[in-house]
Enzyme design. Structure first.
Site, PDB file in Angstrom:
ATOM      1  N   HIS A 167     -44.631  40.892 100.644  1.00 47.53           N
ATOM      2  CA  HIS A 167     -43.530  40.024 100.218  1.00 47.53           C
ATOM      3  C   HIS A 167     -44.131  38.688  99.796  1.00 47.53           C
ATOM      4  CE1 HIS A 167     -39.947  41.952 102.613  1.00 47.53           C
ATOM      5  NE2 HIS A 167     -39.827  42.217 101.333  1.00 47.53           N
ATOM      6  N   CYS A 261     -39.254  34.920 107.679  1.00 48.57           N
ATOM      7  CA  CYS A 261     -38.487  36.166 107.510  1.00 48.57           C
ATOM      8  C   CYS A 261     -37.238  36.226 108.373  1.00 48.57           C
ATOM      9  CB  CYS A 261     -39.351  37.362 107.892  1.00 48.57           C
ATOM     10  SG  CYS A 261     -40.980  37.371 107.182  1.00 48.57           S
TER      11      CYS A 261
HETATM   12  N1  ARG Z   1     -40.226  45.329 109.059  1.00 40.52           N
HETATM   13  C1  ARG Z   1     -39.665  44.550 107.975  1.00 40.52           C
HETATM   14  C2  ARG Z   1     -39.891  45.296 106.674  1.00 40.52           C
HETATM   15  O1  ARG Z   1     -40.952  45.830 106.493  1.00 40.52           O
HETATM   16  C3  ARG Z   1     -40.260  43.190 107.922  1.00 40.52           C
HETATM   17  C4  ARG Z   1     -39.597  42.289 106.917  1.00 40.52           C
HETATM   18  C5  ARG Z   1     -40.230  40.960 106.843  1.00 40.52           C
HETATM   19  N2  ARG Z   1     -39.469  40.098 106.021  1.00 40.52           N
HETATM   20  C6  ARG Z   1     -39.975  39.211 105.135  1.00 40.52           C
HETATM   21  N3  ARG Z   1     -39.147  38.413 104.540  1.00 40.52           N
HETATM   22  N4  ARG Z   1     -41.251  39.193 104.826  1.00 40.52           N
HETATM   23  O2  ARG Z   1     -39.019  45.371 105.839  1.00 40.52           O
END
Ligand code: ARG
Length: 267
Positions: A167, A261
């Site tokens: 991300h 997040c």
């Molecule tokens: N376990 C979540 C996923 O893989 C983590 C999300 C993390 N969120 C972020 N904004 N980086 O979707």
């Protein structure tokens, strides 16, 4: 924010994911993060967690939140890549709709878009940085960009290349109107050039620092809320007149997420 009542690791959605989760510890860490936000002068509002939706605690992903002179407060619902996470989206959409946000629904035609995980406002709200490659797709970003163009917001796509920086919020963090914190190795070279053109000061962190979520912090009233610091990050924060506030997020890092997040910013 969303309490981590049902937080768990059930499938490997990203390279960080590992078991076991200590639920009690996760609750403690989440409470401390909530306090760090309120101590910084940021009011925290919560959404009710839903059973079986183990990643709902990661409130940055389900919708993109904005404000436009033309339509006022609005959201753009996400199209999450993982099936289980798609189920979180309607709960968040309802939460925002109930509070008067206009819903700008896109016809994504199978493309993915993962909210503020990949879509980050420039601090003056003049444009939107958009990461793609692992979660949001190039096509998803293009459709999003077309809708934002109508509202007067240019979208700058950047291509992500490191699977640990799946991300944009893991490798790119605006610190103020002039300075951004990045891990350069997370970007395709053309995208890195674009970032350098737009920001007077580009502060770099290393691969290890990025993979320890040092770029996944939140700037709030002269503070940088972060899971940890390094000598390099401390120096950067000092240059930008930000005070580090450390909040342990180790349980959430087992799911690939940290400070940034776990919230959606409402302004
Ligand atoms: N376990 C979540 C996923 O893989 C983590 C999300 C993390 N969120 C972020 N904004 N980086 O979707």
């Amino acid at each position: 924010m969303c309490p981590p009542t049902f937080f768990d690791v059930r499938e490997a959605k990203n390279p960080y994911m590992r078991l076991p989760i200590d639920r009690a510890r996760a609750h403690e860490q989440w409470d401390k993060l909530r306090c760090a936000f309120t101590d910084a002068g940021v009011a925290v509002i919560t959404i009710d967690p839903v059973a079986e939706l183990e990643d709902m605690v990661f409130a940055a992903n389900q919708v993109f939140v904005g404000h436009s002179a033309r339509i006022g407060n609005f959201i753009v619902p996400s199209e999450m890549r993982c099936l289980i996470r798609q189920k979180e989206v309607p709960y968040y959409v309802e939460w925002f709709r109930d509070r008067g946000y206009k819903v700008v629904a896109l016809d994504l035609k199978g493309e993915c878009l993962e909210g503020h995980g990949d879509l980050i406002w420039h601090p003056d709200q003049s444009r939107i940085w958009a990461g793609y490659g692992f979660r949001s797709t190039r096509g998803g970003i293009e459709r999003f960009a077309a809708a934002m163009r109508d509202l007067g917001f240019p979208v700058i796509p950047v291509s992500l290349v490191d699977p640990y920086c799946y991300h944009l919020d893991t490798c790119f963090c605006p610190l103020n109107h002039q300075a951004v914190l990045i891990y350069p190795g997370a970007f395709a070279s053309g995208s890195l050039g674009t970032i350098r053109q737009h920001w007077p000061r580009v502060h770099e962190i290393s691969r290890d620092e990025a993979h320890a979520f040092l770029a996944n912090g939140v700037v709030a009233n002269s503070r940088y809320i972060t899971p940890r610091v390094s000598p390099n990050l401390s120096r950067i924060l000092e240059q930008e007149a930000l005070t580090p506030i450390i909040v342990d997020t180790s349980e959430f890092e087992k799911s690939g997420g940290s400070v940034f997040c776990m919230k959606a910013s409402l302004d």
